[in-house]
Design a protein around this motif. Structure first.
Motif, PDB file in Angstrom:
ATOM      1  N   LEU A  23       0.974   2.035  -7.349  1.00  0.00           N
ATOM      2  CA  LEU A  23       1.581   3.162  -6.643  1.00  0.00           C
ATOM      3  C   LEU A  23       2.645   3.825  -7.510  1.00  0.00           C
ATOM      4  CD1 LEU A  23       1.934   1.690  -3.052  1.00  0.00           C
ATOM      5  CD2 LEU A  23       0.083   3.092  -3.998  1.00  0.00           C
ATOM      6  N   TYR A  24       3.363   3.038  -8.297  1.00  0.00           N
ATOM      7  CA  TYR A  24       4.389   3.575  -9.195  1.00  0.00           C
ATOM      8  C   TYR A  24       3.805   4.677 -10.077  1.00  0.00           C
ATOM      9  CZ  TYR A  24       7.975   3.657 -12.853  1.00  0.00           C
ATOM     10  OH  TYR A  24       8.949   4.044 -13.739  1.00  0.00           O
ATOM     11  N   ALA A  25       2.610   4.456 -10.613  1.00  0.00           N
ATOM     12  CA  ALA A  25       1.987   5.401 -11.542  1.00  0.00           C
ATOM     13  C   ALA A  25       1.727   6.774 -10.918  1.00  0.00           C
ATOM     14  CB  ALA A  25       0.693   4.815 -12.084  1.00  0.00           C
ATOM     15  N   ILE A  26       1.673   6.844  -9.615  1.00  0.00           N
ATOM     16  CA  ILE A  26       1.449   8.135  -8.958  1.00  0.00           C
ATOM     17  C   ILE A  26       2.653   9.049  -9.164  1.00  0.00           C
ATOM     18  CG2 ILE A  26       1.135   9.247  -6.700  1.00  0.00           C
ATOM     19  CD1 ILE A  26      -0.621   6.793  -5.996  1.00  0.00           C
ATOM     20  N   VAL A  67       9.997  11.628  -2.538  1.00  0.00           N
ATOM     21  CA  VAL A  67       8.797  10.784  -2.552  1.00  0.00           C
ATOM     22  C   VAL A  67       8.589  10.208  -3.952  1.00  0.00           C
ATOM     23  CG1 VAL A  67       6.281  10.751  -2.274  1.00  0.00           C
ATOM     24  CG2 VAL A  67       7.701  12.020  -0.649  1.00  0.00           C
ATOM     25  N   ILE A  68       8.718  11.041  -4.964  1.00  0.00           N
ATOM     26  CA  ILE A  68       8.541  10.572  -6.348  1.00  0.00           C
ATOM     27  C   ILE A  68       9.603   9.530  -6.688  1.00  0.00           C
ATOM     28  CG2 ILE A  68       8.624  11.242  -8.779  1.00  0.00           C
ATOM     29  CD1 ILE A  68       7.432  13.980  -7.874  1.00  0.00           C
ATOM     30  N   GLU A  69      10.825   9.777  -6.272  1.00  0.00           N
ATOM     31  CA  GLU A  69      11.898   8.826  -6.569  1.00  0.00           C
ATOM     32  C   GLU A  69      11.657   7.480  -5.889  1.00  0.00           C
ATOM     33  OE1 GLU A  69      15.337  11.135  -5.486  1.00  0.00           O
ATOM     34  OE2 GLU A  69      15.517  11.965  -7.496  1.00  0.00           O
ATOM     35  N   ARG A  70      11.169   7.496  -4.666  1.00  0.00           N
ATOM     36  CA  ARG A  70      10.892   6.216  -3.985  1.00  0.00           C
ATOM     37  C   ARG A  70       9.696   5.529  -4.637  1.00  0.00           C
ATOM     38  NH1 ARG A  70       9.753   4.843   2.368  1.00  0.00           N
ATOM     39  NH2 ARG A  70       9.308   2.632   2.004  1.00  0.00           N
ATOM     40  N   ARG A  84      -1.570   4.086   1.852  1.00  0.00           N
ATOM     41  CA  ARG A  84      -1.585   4.858   3.103  1.00  0.00           C
ATOM     42  C   ARG A  84      -0.181   5.374   3.426  1.00  0.00           C
ATOM     43  NH1 ARG A  84      -4.901   2.030   7.066  1.00  0.00           N
ATOM     44  NH2 ARG A  84      -6.459   3.245   6.018  1.00  0.00           N
ATOM     45  N   GLU A  85       0.817   4.510   3.269  1.00  0.00           N
ATOM     46  CA  GLU A  85       2.201   4.917   3.529  1.00  0.00           C
ATOM     47  C   GLU A  85       2.639   6.018   2.544  1.00  0.00           C
ATOM     48  OE1 GLU A  85       6.630   2.915   4.033  1.00  0.00           O
ATOM     49  OE2 GLU A  85       5.007   1.697   3.228  1.00  0.00           O
ATOM     50  N   LEU A  86       2.273   5.888   1.281  1.00  0.00           N
ATOM     51  CA  LEU A  86       2.593   6.914   0.279  1.00  0.00           C
ATOM     52  C   LEU A  86       1.874   8.215   0.615  1.00  0.00           C
ATOM     53  CD1 LEU A  86       3.721   8.051  -2.327  1.00  0.00           C
ATOM     54  CD2 LEU A  86       1.947   6.783  -3.569  1.00  0.00           C
ATOM     55  N   ALA A  87       0.607   8.127   0.985  1.00  0.00           N
ATOM     56  CA  ALA A  87      -0.159   9.332   1.332  1.00  0.00           C
ATOM     57  C   ALA A  87       0.483  10.068   2.503  1.00  0.00           C
ATOM     58  CB  ALA A  87      -1.602   8.967   1.659  1.00  0.00           C
ATOM     59  N   ALA A  89       3.676  10.002   3.336  1.00  0.00           N
ATOM     60  CA  ALA A  89       4.911  10.604   2.844  1.00  0.00           C
ATOM     61  C   ALA A  89       4.632  11.878   2.044  1.00  0.00           C
ATOM     62  CB  ALA A  89       5.687   9.603   1.993  1.00  0.00           C
ATOM     63  N   LEU A  90       3.586  11.855   1.245  1.00  0.00           N
ATOM     64  CA  LEU A  90       3.204  13.054   0.499  1.00  0.00           C
ATOM     65  C   LEU A  90       2.778  14.175   1.435  1.00  0.00           C
ATOM     66  CD1 LEU A  90       1.203  11.451  -2.441  1.00  0.00           C
ATOM     67  CD2 LEU A  90       3.307  12.803  -2.632  1.00  0.00           C
ATOM     68  N   LYS A  91       2.003  13.821   2.440  1.00  0.00           N
ATOM     69  CA  LYS A  91       1.556  14.821   3.424  1.00  0.00           C
ATOM     70  C   LYS A  91       2.751  15.466   4.117  1.00  0.00           C
ATOM     71  CE  LYS A  91      -1.375  15.205   7.501  1.00  0.00           C
ATOM     72  NZ  LYS A  91      -2.244  14.475   8.435  1.00  0.00           N
ATOM     73  N   GLU A  92       3.722  14.655   4.494  1.00  0.00           N
ATOM     74  CA  GLU A  92       4.906  15.176   5.179  1.00  0.00           C
ATOM     75  C   GLU A  92       5.807  15.992   4.259  1.00  0.00           C
ATOM     76  OE1 GLU A  92       6.708  11.699   6.877  1.00  0.00           O
ATOM     77  OE2 GLU A  92       5.062  11.415   8.304  1.00  0.00           O
ATOM     78  N   SER A  93       5.741  15.746   2.958  1.00  0.00           N
ATOM     79  CA  SER A  93       6.613  16.469   2.039  1.00  0.00           C
ATOM     80  C   SER A  93       6.049  17.838   1.638  1.00  0.00           C
ATOM     81  CB  SER A  93       6.860  15.636   0.771  1.00  0.00           C
ATOM     82  OG  SER A  93       5.702  15.607  -0.054  1.00  0.00           O
ATOM     83  N   LEU A  94       4.785  18.062   1.969  1.00  0.00           N
ATOM     84  CA  LEU A  94       4.156  19.338   1.566  1.00  0.00           C
ATOM     85  C   LEU A  94       4.160  20.368   2.640  1.00  0.00           C
ATOM     86  CD1 LEU A  94       1.147  17.869  -0.383  1.00  0.00           C
ATOM     87  CD2 LEU A  94       3.268  18.736  -1.321  1.00  0.00           C
TER      88      LEU A  94
END
Length: 94
Positions: A23-26, A67-70, A84-87, A89-94
């Motif tokens: 997940l870090y690599a994202i 999101v990137i920082e976390r 799933r949790e990252l996805a 967070a990304l959805k909510e940030s856009l």
């Protein structure tokens, strides 16, 4: 060593990967996609060398920056627990 410079989690560089290492690599991948620059350009000059300094990057919205920082937190337990949790967070940030 497995992984590309600038995209690997600290624990992966040390040969101790965990699921959150992927997940870090994202985070660095998003940095590259948003800026066209190698993620190593955004490493913090002081403190943790594996942390990114993104405050002055105008191409990144503050919500997405969080999101990137976390995603790129030094310690895996401070990152998202699952893709799933990252996805979400990304959805909510856009």
């Amino acid at each position: 060593r497995i992984g590309a410079e600038g995209y690997c989690a600290p624990e992966q560089i040390q040969g101790r990967p965990v699921p959150q290492s992927d997940l870090y690599a994202i985070g660095p991948s998003l940095l590259f996609l948003l800026t066209g620059e190698n993620p190593t350009r955004f490493y913090a000059k002081r403190g943790h060398p594996s942390r990114f300094s993104l405050e002055d990057v105008a191409a990144i919205d503050p919500a997405l920056r969080q999101v990137i920082e976390r995603t790129t937190q030094t310690h895996p337990s401070n990152r998202y627990r699952s893709a799933r949790e990252l996805a979400q967070a990304l959805k909510e940030s856009l």
